[in-house]
Design a protein around this motif. Structure first.
Motif, PDB file in Angstrom:
ATOM      1  N   ASP A 312     -15.565 -20.927 -46.697  1.00  0.00           N
ATOM      2  CA  ASP A 312     -14.221 -21.491 -46.547  1.00  0.00           C
ATOM      3  C   ASP A 312     -14.121 -22.290 -45.257  1.00  0.00           C
ATOM      4  OD1 ASP A 312     -12.805 -20.200 -48.864  1.00  0.00           O
ATOM      5  OD2 ASP A 312     -13.450 -18.398 -47.800  1.00  0.00           O
ATOM      6  N   LEU A 313     -13.229 -23.269 -45.268  1.00  0.00           N
ATOM      7  CA  LEU A 313     -12.896 -24.035 -44.082  1.00  0.00           C
ATOM      8  C   LEU A 313     -11.425 -23.799 -43.758  1.00  0.00           C
ATOM      9  CD1 LEU A 313     -14.602 -27.464 -44.917  1.00  0.00           C
ATOM     10  CD2 LEU A 313     -15.453 -25.726 -43.349  1.00  0.00           C
ATOM     11  N   GLY A 314     -11.110 -23.846 -42.474  1.00  0.00           N
ATOM     12  CA  GLY A 314      -9.724 -23.762 -42.042  1.00  0.00           C
ATOM     13  C   GLY A 314      -9.293 -25.109 -41.497  1.00  0.00           C
ATOM     14  N   VAL A 315      -8.238 -25.685 -42.052  1.00  0.00           N
ATOM     15  CA  VAL A 315      -7.728 -26.984 -41.614  1.00  0.00           C
ATOM     16  C   VAL A 315      -6.493 -26.737 -40.753  1.00  0.00           C
ATOM     17  CG1 VAL A 315      -6.814 -29.213 -42.351  1.00  0.00           C
ATOM     18  CG2 VAL A 315      -8.587 -28.080 -43.709  1.00  0.00           C
ATOM     19  N   PHE A 316      -6.456 -27.361 -39.574  1.00  0.00           N
ATOM     20  CA  PHE A 316      -5.321 -27.168 -38.669  1.00  0.00           C
ATOM     21  C   PHE A 316      -5.094 -28.417 -37.855  1.00  0.00           C
ATOM     22  CE2 PHE A 316      -9.144 -25.931 -36.506  1.00  0.00           C
ATOM     23  CZ  PHE A 316      -8.992 -26.305 -35.177  1.00  0.00           C
ATOM     24  N   GLN A 317      -3.910 -28.491 -37.244  1.00  0.00           N
ATOM     25  CA  GLN A 317      -3.517 -29.647 -36.459  1.00  0.00           C
ATOM     26  C   GLN A 317      -3.722 -29.351 -34.989  1.00  0.00           C
ATOM     27  OE1 GLN A 317      -0.710 -30.211 -34.341  1.00  0.00           O
ATOM     28  NE2 GLN A 317      -0.678 -32.433 -34.339  1.00  0.00           N
TER      29      GLN A 317
END
Length: 343
Positions: A312-317
């Motif tokens: 899994d990847l975690g996408v964040f700003q």
């Protein structure tokens, strides 16, 4: 379930885009304040209202799910009917009582149904080795008694099963095999469970499963130039000091590694984190915790080679830029731990 996951992902994406716009507007505001021309602050207010509206929409979706849900006690009543029928088909006679609080939505039911059945089957397996004659000798009712309890709140579901059988000896290989599927399921959900035997007779199984969110808090762990995300819900304790004796003797310790994800070792790392997932506890060492963020989980299957440790990847700003880092969810943590036991 897949449809609800898509809705959560879309809400998470909208939140990220609005935060990007907010960061852009703030930069323009700072630039405008240094110029002689007048500046309107209305854009920032509109962005904040849009962000609030998205969060209200997420809350509304959750409320709609609860509106269509069942009281927890009614849900357990239906579950008990199925469990009694399943036990009768296997030639077992059981008496089940139950208590529930809160409301159970379809999403909650899908999350916990498999775990409830796995818990019941483990209990039933222990009861089969305890004959009616033996039960009477121990001053127990001839029929096996099982108590189920379920509490549903806004953010999680808690379940407890108590029975008057032989209990659940952790050293039993049969019991370990019986709880394997339960561990996998709870690990996938990022929750925890435990099982124990009472002092004389009887046993306890309980688990807690959090409800999925569009974005969840995660820690950014750093080792050299490599960074990854770890859900905050899996972290029970963080130690940031030098010296020996920071972990109990014999404890399982890993360190983060760019090529393998987690590898054995890490006792001497500057930062140690005690993790808890399913019924497992172990430690992970890293160079530093670079901060916290709200991350949206996406599958890494389309971005990495087959067989990669990255699931899994975690996408964040971050500072107006969208970033993606490997994310060690509960499922991956369980697999790393089990692989380490095999070595």
């Amino acid at each position: 379930m897949q449809h609800r996951q898509q809705i959560r992902e879309q809400l998470g994406i909208i939140e990220e885009r609005l935060e990007d716009l907010g960061a852009f507007a703030s930069a323009n505001e700072r630039q405008a304040l240094r110029s002689p021309d007048p500046f309107s602050f209305g854009s920032d207010l509109l962005l904040q209202e849009a962000l609030d509206s998205v969060r209200d929409l997420g809350q509304l979706i959750h409320e709609q799910q609860l509106f269509k849900s069942l009281p927890a006690d009614d849900f357990l009543r239906r579950v008990c009917t199925l469990l009694v029928q399943d036990a009768a088909a296997q030639g077992s006679d059981v008496a089940i009582s139950h208590f529930g609080s809160g409301k159970v939505s379809m999403e909650m039911a899908e999350l916990v149904m498999g775990a409830i059945i796995a818990s019941f089957k483990a209990c039933l397996k222990g009861q089969k080795t305890f004959s009616r004659v033996q039960r009477v000798k121990q001053h127990l009712f001839p029929t096996a008694s099982i108590y189920l309890e379920l509490q549903a709140t806004h953010g999680e579901v808690q379940f407890r099963l108590i029975d008057d059988g032989r209990g659940y000896a952790k050293e039993s290989a049969t019991m370990e095999k019986q709880f394997h599927k339960l561990r996998e399921h709870i690990g996938n959900c990022g929750g925890w469970f435990r099982y124990s035997s009472c002092e004389t007779y009887g046993g306890l199984i309980e688990f807690k499963v959090p409800l999925a969110l569009s974005r969840a808090e995660a820690l950014i762990l750093r080792e050299g130039d490599f960074e990854l995300l770890l859900p905050s819900s899996c972290v029970a304790e963080t130690i940031e000091r030098q010296g020996k004796g920071r972990v109990p003797p014999g404890a399982t310790v890993y360190r983060i590694d760019e090529h393998a994800g987690l590898v054995p070792g890490g006792e001497d790392s500057p930062v140690l984190l005690r993790l808890g997932v399913a019924d497992l506890q172990f430690w992970v060492g890293c160079e530093a915790v670079a901060g916290k963020t709200l991350a949206r989980r996406v599958s890494a299957a389309d971005f990495v080679e087959k067989g990669s440790w990255m699931q899994d990847l975690g996408v964040f700003q971050s500072e107006g830029i969208n970033r993606a880092l490997p994310m060690l969810e509960g499922r991956a943590l369980v697999q790393f731990y089990q692989a380490g036991e095999v070595r």
